[in-house]
Scaffold this motif. Structure first.
Motif, PDB file in Angstrom:
ATOM      1  N   PRO A   1       0.874  -1.361   0.153  1.00 50.78           N
ATOM      2  CA  PRO A   1       0.123  -0.177  -0.378  1.00 50.78           C
ATOM      3  C   PRO A   1       0.469   1.572  -0.085  1.00 50.78           C
ATOM      4  O   PRO A   1       0.576   2.138  -0.425  1.00 50.78           O
ATOM      5  CB  PRO A   1      -1.143  -0.152   1.481  1.00 50.78           C
ATOM      6  CG  PRO A   1      -0.988  -1.179   2.041  1.00 50.78           C
ATOM      7  CD  PRO A   1       0.549  -2.399   1.219  1.00 50.78           C
ATOM      8  N   PHE A   2       1.851   1.610   0.452  1.00 49.16           N
ATOM      9  CA  PHE A   2       2.994   2.502   0.437  1.00 49.16           C
ATOM     10  C   PHE A   2       3.757   3.039  -0.999  1.00 49.16           C
ATOM     11  O   PHE A   2       3.316   4.479  -1.118  1.00 49.16           O
ATOM     12  CB  PHE A   2       4.540   1.986   1.409  1.00 49.16           C
ATOM     13  CG  PHE A   2       5.154   3.057   1.008  1.00 49.16           C
ATOM     14  CD1 PHE A   2       4.839   4.642   1.603  1.00 49.16           C
ATOM     15  CD2 PHE A   2       6.455   2.735   0.031  1.00 49.16           C
ATOM     16  CE1 PHE A   2       6.123   5.191   1.936  1.00 49.16           C
ATOM     17  CE2 PHE A   2       7.691   3.471   0.406  1.00 49.16           C
ATOM     18  CZ  PHE A   2       7.027   4.762   0.255  1.00 49.16           C
ATOM     19  N   ASN A   3       3.437   2.119  -1.614  1.00 47.91           N
ATOM     20  CA  ASN A   3       3.535   2.301  -3.434  1.00 47.91           C
ATOM     21  C   ASN A   3       2.428   3.158  -3.887  1.00 47.91           C
ATOM     22  O   ASN A   3       2.511   3.465  -4.822  1.00 47.91           O
ATOM     23  CB  ASN A   3       3.693   0.694  -3.876  1.00 47.91           C
ATOM     24  CG  ASN A   3       5.786   0.567  -3.094  1.00 47.91           C
ATOM     25  OD1 ASN A   3       6.456   1.209  -3.731  1.00 47.91           O
ATOM     26  ND2 ASN A   3       5.782  -0.218  -3.032  1.00 47.91           N
ATOM     27  N   GLY A   4       1.220   2.530  -3.672  1.00 44.55           N
ATOM     28  CA  GLY A   4      -0.042   3.627  -3.844  1.00 44.55           C
ATOM     29  C   GLY A   4       0.128   4.758  -3.381  1.00 44.55           C
ATOM     30  O   GLY A   4      -0.267   5.628  -4.558  1.00 44.55           O
ATOM     31  N   MET A   5       0.641   5.215  -2.405  1.00 43.37           N
ATOM     32  CA  MET A   5       1.108   6.339  -2.167  1.00 43.37           C
ATOM     33  C   MET A   5       2.235   7.003  -3.167  1.00 43.37           C
ATOM     34  O   MET A   5       2.756   8.238  -3.869  1.00 43.37           O
ATOM     35  CB  MET A   5       1.208   6.974  -1.097  1.00 43.37           C
ATOM     36  CG  MET A   5       2.081   8.034  -0.749  1.00 43.37           C
ATOM     37  SD  MET A   5       1.883   8.367   1.025  1.00 43.37           S
ATOM     38  CE  MET A   5       2.821   7.237   1.296  1.00 43.37           C
ATOM     39  N   PHE A   6       3.524   6.333  -2.970  1.00 38.94           N
ATOM     40  CA  PHE A   6       4.989   6.716  -3.353  1.00 38.94           C
ATOM     41  C   PHE A   6       5.033   6.738  -4.895  1.00 38.94           C
ATOM     42  O   PHE A   6       5.575   7.480  -5.569  1.00 38.94           O
ATOM     43  CB  PHE A   6       6.074   5.745  -3.028  1.00 38.94           C
ATOM     44  CG  PHE A   6       7.668   5.476  -3.035  1.00 38.94           C
ATOM     45  CD1 PHE A   6       8.220   6.512  -3.104  1.00 38.94           C
ATOM     46  CD2 PHE A   6       8.478   4.453  -4.069  1.00 38.94           C
ATOM     47  CE1 PHE A   6       9.282   6.923  -3.548  1.00 38.94           C
ATOM     48  CE2 PHE A   6       9.659   4.614  -4.231  1.00 38.94           C
ATOM     49  CZ  PHE A   6       9.814   5.710  -4.006  1.00 38.94           C
ATOM     50  N   VAL A  49      13.025  -3.374  -2.926  1.00 41.90           N
ATOM     51  CA  VAL A  49      12.833  -3.903  -4.258  1.00 41.90           C
ATOM     52  C   VAL A  49      11.258  -3.670  -4.456  1.00 41.90           C
ATOM     53  O   VAL A  49      12.062  -3.063  -5.683  1.00 41.90           O
ATOM     54  CB  VAL A  49      13.319  -5.564  -3.824  1.00 41.90           C
ATOM     55  CG1 VAL A  49      12.615  -5.908  -4.868  1.00 41.90           C
ATOM     56  CG2 VAL A  49      14.616  -6.080  -3.547  1.00 41.90           C
ATOM     57  N   ALA A  50      10.395  -3.601  -3.737  1.00 41.28           N
ATOM     58  CA  ALA A  50       9.566  -3.496  -4.330  1.00 41.28           C
ATOM     59  C   ALA A  50       9.165  -1.904  -4.618  1.00 41.28           C
ATOM     60  O   ALA A  50       8.975  -0.997  -5.922  1.00 41.28           O
ATOM     61  CB  ALA A  50       8.050  -3.303  -2.992  1.00 41.28           C
ATOM     62  N   ASN A  51      10.162  -0.545  -4.082  1.00 44.01           N
ATOM     63  CA  ASN A  51       9.894   0.527  -4.176  1.00 44.01           C
ATOM     64  C   ASN A  51      11.242   0.357  -5.863  1.00 44.01           C
ATOM     65  O   ASN A  51      10.318   1.331  -6.998  1.00 44.01           O
ATOM     66  CB  ASN A  51      11.041   1.143  -3.157  1.00 44.01           C
ATOM     67  CG  ASN A  51       9.708   1.399  -1.975  1.00 44.01           C
ATOM     68  OD1 ASN A  51       8.863   1.433  -2.699  1.00 44.01           O
ATOM     69  ND2 ASN A  51      10.359   1.446  -1.324  1.00 44.01           N
ATOM     70  N   GLY A  52      11.473  -0.135  -5.723  1.00 45.90           N
ATOM     71  CA  GLY A  52      13.075  -0.108  -7.382  1.00 45.90           C
ATOM     72  C   GLY A  52      11.955  -0.685  -8.114  1.00 45.90           C
ATOM     73  O   GLY A  52      12.110  -0.244  -9.811  1.00 45.90           O
ATOM     74  N   VAL A  86       9.495  -0.044 -13.030  1.00 51.13           N
ATOM     75  CA  VAL A  86       8.958  -0.490 -14.051  1.00 51.13           C
ATOM     76  C   VAL A  86       7.514   0.380 -13.970  1.00 51.13           C
ATOM     77  O   VAL A  86       6.979   0.319 -15.231  1.00 51.13           O
ATOM     78  CB  VAL A  86       8.607  -2.353 -13.421  1.00 51.13           C
ATOM     79  CG1 VAL A  86       8.048  -2.566 -14.866  1.00 51.13           C
ATOM     80  CG2 VAL A  86      10.304  -2.438 -14.004  1.00 51.13           C
ATOM     81  N   VAL A  87       6.670   0.652 -13.105  1.00 48.21           N
ATOM     82  CA  VAL A  87       5.005   0.465 -12.769  1.00 48.21           C
ATOM     83  C   VAL A  87       5.507   1.985 -13.451  1.00 48.21           C
ATOM     84  O   VAL A  87       4.563   2.478 -14.068  1.00 48.21           O
ATOM     85  CB  VAL A  87       4.864   0.024 -11.659  1.00 48.21           C
ATOM     86  CG1 VAL A  87       4.022   0.436 -11.287  1.00 48.21           C
ATOM     87  CG2 VAL A  87       5.007  -1.161 -11.419  1.00 48.21           C
ATOM     88  N   ALA A  88       5.965   3.545 -12.845  1.00 46.21           N
ATOM     89  CA  ALA A  88       5.685   4.760 -12.633  1.00 46.21           C
ATOM     90  C   ALA A  88       5.803   5.281 -14.404  1.00 46.21           C
ATOM     91  O   ALA A  88       4.854   5.344 -14.334  1.00 46.21           O
ATOM     92  CB  ALA A  88       6.937   4.878 -11.213  1.00 46.21           C
ATOM     93  N   PRO A  89       7.094   4.398 -15.389  1.00 46.33           N
ATOM     94  CA  PRO A  89       6.947   5.387 -16.275  1.00 46.33           C
ATOM     95  C   PRO A  89       6.055   4.899 -17.274  1.00 46.33           C
ATOM     96  O   PRO A  89       6.071   5.468 -18.605  1.00 46.33           O
ATOM     97  CB  PRO A  89       8.329   4.622 -17.384  1.00 46.33           C
ATOM     98  CG  PRO A  89       9.706   4.268 -15.227  1.00 46.33           C
ATOM     99  CD  PRO A  89       7.942   4.516 -14.358  1.00 46.33           C
TER     100      PRO A  89
END
Length: 412
Positions: free
Chosen positions: A230-235, A358-361, A366-369
């Motif tokens: 869920p942090f990555n939903g904000m990150f 690793v998830a942040n990386g 990959v995901v953000a771009p």
């Protein structure tokens, strides 16, 4: 929990939270302070954009890789000793960055910074659980989150001011000074919180066996997913900020601070409430409240982006509310992760930090771009990541065993 915990830290609880938050802030400071000087460093060292990107990726790689070992070292050689070595190496690496004569040297010393900076983040979580029972640990963890939330806001401001008024070398001299002060503070005030009965032998075979045990535990791994994904939903929005704010919301660079004010305000507000609720309501209920807030605001965010042109006045508050919900529940879930392996809390913290890194990386690279060029795609991706956390929590909740050191919730 250390049997003599009550006598190890005699000062106010918030002072320990400040010290531990400062340890955790080393990582964000090492990234955010030098970002405003990217172009200046490139010009000074005659570096290409790809080479400059390596100064960031090498740091992140070192940070993620060493996260697997900080906790295990702390379980074997003591929390205090590992933190002192980590902060000391970070300080020396910062000096190396400040005097680096070439881009290759800068990449090398940035890697050393990454290897060292995670010690404070990883070991501080174990220290909290060493010293406090669940409800008190939740309050301290929440206080750490509040103080920690200040770092992303002030680090770019400090770095930009130093770069404009001095030069890019001053940024790394500043980091070296911070490291020196923090090392002195840890040496003077931080006690050893690892009890002799909990010392683990540091050897390859038991180390690998410990990681294998955690990786093979569905409960442990699912709890890590429930707190981290869920942090990555904000990150995701932080990573997409230049496009999201500049192109979609048409904000000038001088207006970007509103986004960070909203996000950091949400994190600090949720962490404050989490501390206030500790011992007053059941931890599982608090986690549920956090997920309900994130789910509701994520659905609203998707609907707004599906039917309306993005506007800053309605696009930023949902991110702040999401951050509020996440920080309301994450201190509780983090403590649950550590309590799954009470004899190896340092290693558990390492495993959690490594998986998160690793998830942040993956999200960053990959995901953000892939999704940053559409506000609806950003909203749907954020909802999906939060949904992974919800499903993880729904699955793991009935499989959790209450900790032995439970505190009876006080009446509200």
């Amino acid at each position: 929990m250390h049997p003599d915990a009550a006598s190890l830290w005699r000062g106010p609880r918030w002072t320990l939270a400040v010290l531990l938050a400062c340890l955790g802030m080393l990582g964000p400071f090492a990234i955010d302070t030098y970002l405003p000087a990217f172009t200046g460093i490139a010009g000074s060292l005659q570096a290409t954009p790809v080479q400059m990107q390596q100064t960031l990726s090498s740091y992140l790689f070192g940070f993620a890789a060493m996260n697997l070992f900080h906790g295990a070292l702390a379980d074997s050689f003591g929390r205090r000793r590992v933190v002192l070595w980590g902060v000391g190496l970070f300080t020396l690496a910062s000096v190396g960055c400040a005097v680096a004569p070439s881009i290759g040297a800068l990449v090398f010393f940035r890697t050393l910074q990454g290897l060292a900076s995670g010690a404070g983040t990883v070991v501080s979580r174990a220290i909290i659980r060493d010293l406090f029972p669940p409800a008190e640990a939740q309050r301290v963890m929440s206080q750490v989150t509040i103080f920690f939330g200040v770092a992303p806001a002030i680090a770019p401001l400090i770095g930009g001011w130093l770069f404009v008024h001095l030069d890019w070398h001053a940024i790394f001299w500043f980091l070296a000074g911070v490291g020196t002060l923090l090392w002195a503070g840890v040496f003077r005030f931080l006690p050893e919180t690892l009890h002799i009965s909990q010392v683990q032998r540091f050897a390859p075979r038991p180390l690998l066996a410990g990681y294998k045990q955690m990786a093979a535990s569905p409960v442990f791994m699912t709890l890590v997913l429930a707190s981290g994904i869920p942090f990555n939903g904000m990150f995701l929005y932080v990573l997409a900020a230049p496009v999201f704010l500049g192109e979609h919301l048409q904000l000038a660079p001088t207006q970007f601070f509103w986004f960070f004010v909203c996000t950091i305000g949400g994190i600090m507000g949720g962490a404050w409430l989490s501390g206030r609720l500790a011992g007053r309501i059941k931890p599982r209920h608090q986690i549920r409240h956090g997920f309900v807030i994130m789910l509701a605001v994520s659905l609203v965010n998707v609907a707004l982006n599906a039917f309306f042109e993005p506007q800053a006045w309605w696009a930023l508050p949902p991110i702040a509310i999401f951050a509020f919900g996440w920080s309301l529940m994450v201190p509780v879930v983090t403590l649950m992760v550590l309590d799954q392996v009470p004899e190896r809390r340092g290693m558990a913290s390492s495993m959690q930090a490594c998986i998160g890194a690793v998830a942040n990386g993956v999200v960053a690279g990959v995901v953000a771009p892939l999704v940053m060029h559409s506000t609806l795609a950003l909203a749907l991706t954020s909802l999906t990541m939060m949904g992974v956390g919800v499903l993880a929590w729904i699955w793991v909740k009935p499989r959790l065993v209450p900790p032995a050191e439970s505190a009876t919730p006080a009446s509200s």
